[in-house]
Enzyme design. Sequence first.
Site, short mmCIF file in Angstrom:
data_model
loop_
_atom_site.label_atom_id
_atom_site.label_comp_id
_atom_site.label_asym_id
_atom_site.label_seq_id
_atom_site.Cartn_x
_atom_site.Cartn_y
_atom_site.Cartn_z
N TYR A 170 -13.45 6.10 2.41
CA TYR A 170 -12.43 5.99 1.59
C TYR A 170 -12.15 4.27 1.07
O TYR A 170 -12.55 3.49 1.54
CB TYR A 170 -11.13 6.01 2.28
CG TYR A 170 -9.73 6.09 1.41
CD1 TYR A 170 -9.70 6.95 0.56
CD2 TYR A 170 -9.03 5.12 1.72
CE1 TYR A 170 -8.30 7.04 -0.27
CE2 TYR A 170 -7.93 4.95 0.91
CZ TYR A 170 -7.45 6.14 -0.15
OH TYR A 170 -6.33 6.08 -0.80
N ASP A 179 -16.89 -2.70 1.41
CA ASP A 179 -15.60 -2.65 1.50
C ASP A 179 -15.07 -2.96 2.96
O ASP A 179 -15.09 -2.07 3.74
CB ASP A 179 -15.15 -1.15 1.01
CG ASP A 179 -13.80 -0.78 1.01
OD1 ASP A 179 -12.98 -1.96 1.48
OD2 ASP A 179 -13.37 0.08 0.73
N LYS A 238 -5.46 -5.47 3.85
CA LYS A 238 -4.77 -5.10 5.14
C LYS A 238 -4.70 -6.53 5.87
O LYS A 238 -3.84 -7.23 5.28
CB LYS A 238 -5.75 -4.27 5.77
CG LYS A 238 -5.58 -2.84 5.42
CD LYS A 238 -6.03 -1.49 5.90
CE LYS A 238 -5.84 -0.34 5.22
NZ LYS A 238 -6.78 0.54 4.87
C1 PLP Z 1 -7.14 1.16 3.19
C2 PLP Z 1 -8.33 1.05 2.57
C3 PLP Z 1 -8.55 0.79 1.30
C4 PLP Z 1 -7.15 0.86 0.38
O1 PLP Z 1 -6.46 -0.09 0.44
P1 PLP Z 1 -4.99 0.21 0.03
O2 PLP Z 1 -4.24 -1.19 0.32
O3 PLP Z 1 -4.27 1.21 0.81
O4 PLP Z 1 -4.97 0.50 -1.52
C5 PLP Z 1 -9.74 0.91 0.60
N1 PLP Z 1 -10.95 0.64 1.46
C6 PLP Z 1 -10.72 0.86 2.80
C7 PLP Z 1 -12.00 0.64 3.65
C8 PLP Z 1 -9.44 0.97 3.44
O5 PLP Z 1 -9.53 1.16 4.87
#
Ligand code: PLP
Length: 437
Positions: free
Chosen positions: A150, A245, A273
Amino acid sequence: MPVSLKRKIQRSTELQQRAERLFPGGVDSPVRAFRAVGGHPPFAVKGDGAYLWDADGNRYIDYFGSWGPMILGHAFPPVVDAIQQAAARSASFGASTPAEGDLAELVVEAYPSVEKLRFVSSGTEATMSAIRLARAFTGRDYVIKFEGCYHGHSDGLLVKAGSGVATFGIPGSAGVPNDVARYTLALPFNDISAVEAVFAEHRGEIACIILEPIVGNMGCVPPASGYLEALRKITREENALLIFDEVMTGFRVAYGGAQELYGIQPDMTTLGKIVGGGLPCGAFGARAEIMDMLAPLGPVYQAGTLSGNPLAMAAGIATVGYLKEHRTEVYARLESLSAAVADGVAAEAAKAGVPLTTNRVGAMFTWFFTQNHVTDFESASTSDTAAFAHFHNAMLDLGVWLPPSQYEAAFLSAAHSTDDVEITIAAARETFAAIVG
Ligand SMILES: *Cc1c(COP(=O)(O)O)cnc(C)c1O
């Protein structure tokens, strides 16, 4: 020892009824609705360290940590102080502030692959902007992502895999035009030959590979030995960019993220995060040659009214600064307590004869209700999600709040104690006994 009292749900149920009139599904983000596990989602009103309290006064040991940011626990005093002080100086300026440079220096030092970066307000914005930049830098349109990874909810990254998607992307969400989705090539994770095949088919057309170097969003799935190295090699050979990511793994699995843990330098990195200490914040960064393609220096547009927001910067500096100063103790503690709880619950499952596969990297882990090794989305999908839902509800009733989906990683914070771990293992023992009995 946990006591099997049914938690009180009256106030949360009333709040849920109101929320369902106001928000689709009663929520601002779908997984909060508990649809994968059923039951009554508690409404959170307070957090302190490893604990959450809901609107009915029930207390829980928290294993989702706001989906990752709360690595130091809830309401960590240095973070609360930093936010309060910043708020007293104004919540936003829309002008450059010293704090942005302070947090950026911490990021650049921790992530040597990042020379320059931009702060944004979410992980979604970070990955979306990184992809745009990768396309501009390479002059190519196709993006490789992996099934089960994701990267936020921008159009091109919401592509699910399935047969045929290696050639033509299929939208994973209604409302995404096929003309957008077709540029996303979704492949199975941990399978380098699938990547080689797509590069052979689309020679000179692939801008980048984006991946969670340790996947968290199909549950925790680590990279196979040599996999990240192979992705690094093929992207170099094909002049495509490698994007890690690290929105979830950054500052989580190690201070320098998965790239430090595995010793691989990606071309671009996205963060979120933890970097915002619980406030809305993300970042994307790379070497200067790539980042300088952004406006006002270059032709790639990207902007944000609240980007680098002073409260987010303050919370980020307090969190990341603390992690830096105490990194040896903090990551050692996260590792030993996470091992204790992950292995302890796994041992109880084994004793009760419940098939369970435990994947863990540091303080990021998943108990998959399957006897199969989980290495990709297909193997993750062999999990018994009904058994997981039962487990989740029973643990919640015993005061342990796990992420409400089989396909989400659990997190432990530096505020968790060995007592919390013991109580969690005892709750799992009671739950497994009831499942089998
Ligand atoms: C949480 C997450 C996102 C999205 O971040 P948001 O702040 O919810 O938009 C993208 N990539 C990874 C790997 C994530 O865990």
